[in-house]
Design an enzyme around this catalytic site. Structure first.
Site, PDB file in Angstrom:
ATOM      1  N   HIS A 165       0.837  -1.204   0.000  1.00  0.00           N
ATOM      2  CA  HIS A 165       0.000   0.000   0.000  1.00  0.00           C
ATOM      3  C   HIS A 165       0.878   1.263   0.000  1.00  0.00           C
ATOM      4  CE1 HIS A 165      -3.828   1.995   1.885  1.00  0.00           C
ATOM      5  NE2 HIS A 165      -3.792   2.115   0.556  1.00  0.00           N
ATOM      6  N   ASP A 224      -5.585   4.358   3.986  1.00  0.00           N
ATOM      7  CA  ASP A 224      -7.009   4.541   3.712  1.00  0.00           C
ATOM      8  C   ASP A 224      -7.684   5.106   4.956  1.00  0.00           C
ATOM      9  OD1 ASP A 224      -6.643   3.472   1.216  1.00  0.00           O
ATOM     10  OD2 ASP A 224      -7.330   1.449   1.761  1.00  0.00           O
ATOM     11  N   HIS A 247     -14.062   4.787   0.530  1.00  0.00           N
ATOM     12  CA  HIS A 247     -13.046   5.225   1.493  1.00  0.00           C
ATOM     13  C   HIS A 247     -12.221   6.327   0.807  1.00  0.00           C
ATOM     14  CE1 HIS A 247     -10.768   2.396  -0.996  1.00  0.00           C
ATOM     15  NE2 HIS A 247      -9.657   3.036  -0.587  1.00  0.00           N
ATOM     16  N   HIS A 278      -8.353   7.198  -0.198  1.00  0.00           N
ATOM     17  CA  HIS A 278      -6.948   6.813  -0.253  1.00  0.00           C
ATOM     18  C   HIS A 278      -6.125   8.110  -0.179  1.00  0.00           C
ATOM     19  CE1 HIS A 278      -3.348   4.584  -1.441  1.00  0.00           C
ATOM     20  NE2 HIS A 278      -3.066   5.638  -2.236  1.00  0.00           N
TER      21      HIS A 278
END
Length: 263
Positions: A156, A160, A235, A237
């Site tokens: 990642h 998030d 969500h 990011h």
């Protein structure tokens, strides 16, 4: 028998001397028997002398009265001038007092205005330099560098933040928008060049509310959270970068905390 007069300066006999001489003359003439013929002339002479003396006294009295009047006029003029001078001094003192009061009031008003302007600038500076969460009251649902098949790089590249679709997304700090549109796997995304030279990214937005070149302040709404692009649900990011390009990411949580944000 011839008489000679002593040499020297001779003065006209005074009035008193002339009067005494006349009286002596009258006495002498009485003894010689010629008083009758000279008496009228002597009497007339006495009247002339009396008139002369009275005129001299009257002239002296008039001169003295004129001098007294002149002195009184001068005293009155001086008294009036003194009153005028005191009134003028009082007027000037009052004018100076009012001018001083005005100067102090203007100086106080100027200082208050400058204080307000300084406070406003300081507040604006703090606002511009203050960072905040991109989603108010949210929390990190997926951490930085989490691994898995969901990310093409294998980990990642940001974090998030939990957010329902349509939740307001704001700029974490002041800066200028350098990207606003479709970002492939990021869906609808925005990249902002921050005033400190760093970059922040906001991905998977349901809508974008800014355009490239636009200046934004800390807390300004820039879009709404969503689930566009490579996403499994609504969500936000969020990434922190050293450049606008993918792959220059840094730990976003550490970035926010370094700017005073509690995450």
């Amino acid at each position: 028998m011839a008489f000679t007069r002593a040499a020297g300066k001779h003065r006209r006999p005074s009035v008193l001397s002339r009067k005494s001489a006349n009286i002596a003359g009258v006495a002498a003439l009485t003894t010689t028997g010629v008083i009758g013929t000279l008496a009228p002339q002597a009497f007339a002479a006495e009247q002339d002398l009396a008139a002369e003396d009275t005129g001299t006294i009257r002239a002296v009295a008039l001169d003295h009265s004129a001098e007294v009047v002149a002195e009184r006029i001068e005293e009155q003029a001086q008294a009036q001038q003194k009153v005028l001078d005191e009134a003028e001094a009082a007027r000037k003192a009052e004018a100076e007092r009012k001018a001083e009061v005005k100067r102090k009031a203007e100086a106080r008003a100027k200082k208050e205005r400058e204080d307000r302007e300084r406070a406003a600038r300081e507040a604006e500076r703090k606002r511009l330099n203050t960072f905040r969460l991109p989603v108010a009251g949210s929390y990190v649902s997926t951490s930085y560098k989490s691994g898995g098949a969901l990310w093409s790089s294998g980990s990642h590249s940001g974090v998030d933040f939990h957010a329902a679709s349509g939740t307001s997304v704001v700029a974490v700090g002041a800066g200028t928008v350098v990207e606003a549109g479709w970002g492939g796997a990021y869906g609808n995304n925005i990249v902002i060049r921050m005033n400190d030279g760093s970059y922040t990214q906001y991905g998977h937005l349901s809508s974008i509310g800014v355009s490239v070149g636009q200046s934004v302040g800390s807390g300004d709404q820039i879009g709404l959270a969503g689930s566009t692009g490579n996403s499994t649900g609504p969500h936000l990011h969020f990434e922190a970068r050293t450049s606008p390009e993918y792959g220059s990411d840094i730990d976003p949580v550490a970035y926010l905390r370094a700017h005073g944000v509690s995450v």
